[in-house]
Scaffold this motif. Structure first.
Motif, PDB file in Angstrom:
ATOM      1  N   LYS A 167      -3.029   6.976  -0.696  1.00 53.43           N
ATOM      2  CA  LYS A 167      -3.541   5.238  -1.559  1.00 53.43           C
ATOM      3  C   LYS A 167      -4.348   4.568  -1.164  1.00 53.43           C
ATOM      4  N   LEU A 174       0.436  -0.926   0.286  1.00 50.13           N
ATOM      5  CA  LEU A 174      -0.087  -0.428   0.029  1.00 50.13           C
ATOM      6  C   LEU A 174       0.895   1.503   0.160  1.00 50.13           C
ATOM      7  N   GLN A 227      -7.985   3.147  -1.576  1.00 56.55           N
ATOM      8  CA  GLN A 227      -8.070   3.082  -3.517  1.00 56.55           C
ATOM      9  C   GLN A 227      -6.866   2.190  -3.919  1.00 56.55           C
ATOM     10  N   GLY A 228      -5.572   2.421  -2.959  1.00 57.01           N
ATOM     11  CA  GLY A 228      -4.605   0.781  -3.314  1.00 57.01           C
ATOM     12  C   GLY A 228      -5.463  -0.669  -3.406  1.00 57.01           C
ATOM     13  N   SER A 229      -6.481  -0.267  -2.451  1.00 59.25           N
ATOM     14  CA  SER A 229      -6.508  -1.075  -1.383  1.00 59.25           C
ATOM     15  C   SER A 229      -8.200  -2.475  -2.320  1.00 59.25           C
ATOM     16  N   HIS A 253      -8.407  -1.595  -5.152  1.00 58.03           N
ATOM     17  CA  HIS A 253      -8.567  -2.181  -6.873  1.00 58.03           C
ATOM     18  C   HIS A 253      -6.652  -2.456  -6.707  1.00 58.03           C
ATOM     19  N   PRO A 254      -6.316  -3.181  -5.996  1.00 54.59           N
ATOM     20  CA  PRO A 254      -4.983  -3.494  -6.084  1.00 54.59           C
ATOM     21  C   PRO A 254      -3.835  -3.224  -7.491  1.00 54.59           C
ATOM     22  N   ASP A 255      -2.844  -3.515  -7.764  1.00 54.21           N
ATOM     23  CA  ASP A 255      -2.294  -3.756  -9.322  1.00 54.21           C
ATOM     24  C   ASP A 255      -1.475  -5.323  -9.208  1.00 54.21           C
TER      25      ASP A 255
END
Length: 461
Positions: A170, A166, A173-175, A177-179
């Motif tokens: 952000k 993480l 948002q990152g959790s 919609h993780p890459d």
């Protein structure tokens, strides 16, 4: 599924909120009663005051029926009868500057958890539970965790490494919609449990779901942070320093040339006085320590850390070597105490060392301003006759002899207009290049400027 999170910090609270949003029943345990009370409320400002993460208050409040925050360990023990996974989200700070991780919080929590797990289901331990290392831990930590569980007679369990990637500010948002999601396990049963927990991500074609060994997952976290840290250090120590050395180089122009090469990419190519926060510094030294314990060379890892330290030291030294500025008796304003924008986290903030430097130099006063992190910073530096905290940005600038921009809050870009109207022509030390659009205008009316990535600027240029 039923999921227990031990630790309600940045990682624990954000991860738990996303799990609740995924439909799981979640209990979050912590010993910090003040923090737990704030996370229990439906007051967004109260939640933000302990964890300033965009979207976190809304996510917690929206999923309140599925998430519980508690300091009551009896509730934890009752919940363990039906729990499917326990996420260990505990601090693993560095011991001094040795690179060795202080695992005391983790070990203490694991020992207590093991004692409770051995008693679940009236001692029958019929439910299978996965213990998930979410904290950044040493590469071989899975074996240590297993040793603790076995020593207490825990059965029907697995241990998994599931590091977080993480970005503070952000994280939600990152959790959501993780890459990528990285899961390290040794058994198919443990992988199956984690797939169920992360079903929304496992089934997504837009997210890379990576299953590896537990040591690989832990190593991947440390190496990813080192690689990013190294990119920042190269930009500070090589690219920025080159732009400081030659008067006709504009950092933004050089950056445009570099980032247009897809092999180089744009991340990390910005100049700054220091890369702080809870991860990069600690994880780089941890990686070096672990490599050296294995008899391997860690010179490049160590030098990345030193380059970062050198950047802040040289930035502060330029006040004397470039501008001949005398700090003793000066009135100084420091803009920004969070380690970066969009967070109230002050861990490894450059402002910590800046304040210490200013106090050592015998300044008359230090005025500090930050939009969200001042309460956290006051735990380190209480207000007194020298240290003051301003409530307004314009008030902070005032009639300072020197203004240091230490955090990249977007609102700091606008202070050029205020400065241009000041009769006092301060020394401006821009540690984030927030005012680069106005350097020429400021110099033209009499300001002197020291900026990372630029030679010294003053009216006689």
């Amino acid at each position: 599924m039923n999921i227990l999170y031990i630790g309600s910090g940045f990682v624990g609270a954000c991860s738990a909120a996303v799990s609740a949003d995924s439909g799981h029943r979640v209990v979050v345990y912590d010993v910090d009663q003040v923090k737990i009370n704030k996370l229990r409320t439906d007051d967004r400002d109260e939640i933000k005051s302990c964890l300033f993460e965009e979207g976190l208050p809304d996510l917690i409040i929206r999923n309140r029926e599925r998430i519980e925050f508690t300091t009551d360990y009896a509730k934890v023990e009752s919940f363990l009868d039906s729990v499917d996974a326990v996420f260990m989200c505990l601090p693993t700070p560095e011991i001094g500057e040795t690179g060795e991780s202080d695992l005391s919080y983790y070990i203490s929590a694991a020992e207590r958890l093991a004692g409770s797990l051995s008693k679940r289901n009236n001692g029958a331990q019929t439910t299978y539970v996965v213990i998930v290392n979410k904290s950044t831990v040493p590469i071989a930590m899975i074996d240590r965790t297993k040793e603790i569980m076995d020593a207490h007679g825990v059965i029907a369990y697995g241990v998994v490494s599931n590091p977080e990637f993480l970005v503070e500010g952000k994280a939600i948002q990152g959790s959501l919609h993780p890459d990528r999601v990285v899961v390290g396990a040794r058994s198919e049963k443990d992988f199956e449990v984690m797939r169920t927990i992360y079903r929304r991500f496992y089934d997504s074609s837009a997210i890379e779901y990576i299953e590896v060994g537990p040591e690989e997952a832990s190593a991947g976290k440390l190496l990813a942070n080192f690689y990013l840290f190294n990119k920042l250090a190269v930009c500070f120590d090589i690219i920025g320093r080159t732009c400081e050395a030659f008067p006709n180089l504009n950092f933004e122009h050089i950056r445009s040339i570099l980032v247009s090469d897809p092999r180089i990419g744009s991340w990390g190519l910005y100049d700054s006085l220091y890369a702080g926060g809870s991860c990069f510094v600690k994880d780089a030294r941890s990686l070096a320590h672990q490599l050296e314990e294995q008899g391997k060379n860690a010179v490049l890892v160590r030098e990345t850390y030193h380059a970062n330290r050198r950047q802040l030291e040289l930035f502060l030294e330029r006040s004397k070597t470039d501008a001949g500025f005398e700090w003793e008796g000066a009135s100084v304003t420091v803009l920004g105490v969070a380690f970066k924008q969009d967070t109230n986290d002050v861990r490894n903030s450059p402002s910590i060392d800046i304040v210490r430097f200013l106090l050592d130099q015998g300044v008359r006063s230090i005025t500090l301003y930050d939009p969200v992190a001042m309460d956290m910073f006051q735990n380190l530096f209480a207000p007194d006759q020298v240290i003051q905290y301003a409530t307004q940005l314009d008030e902070a600038i005032g009639h300072a002899d020197a203004v240091i921009v230490a955090t990249d809050w977007p609102q700091f870009r606008g202070i050029a207009d205020t400065l241009l109207t000041n009769s006092k022509k301060s020394l401006i030390m821009d540690g984030r290049r927030m005012l680069q659009h106005a350097y020429s205008d400021l110099v033209a009316v009499g300001f002197s400027i020291i900026a990372v990535g630029s030679p010294y600027m003053h009216s006689s240029n």
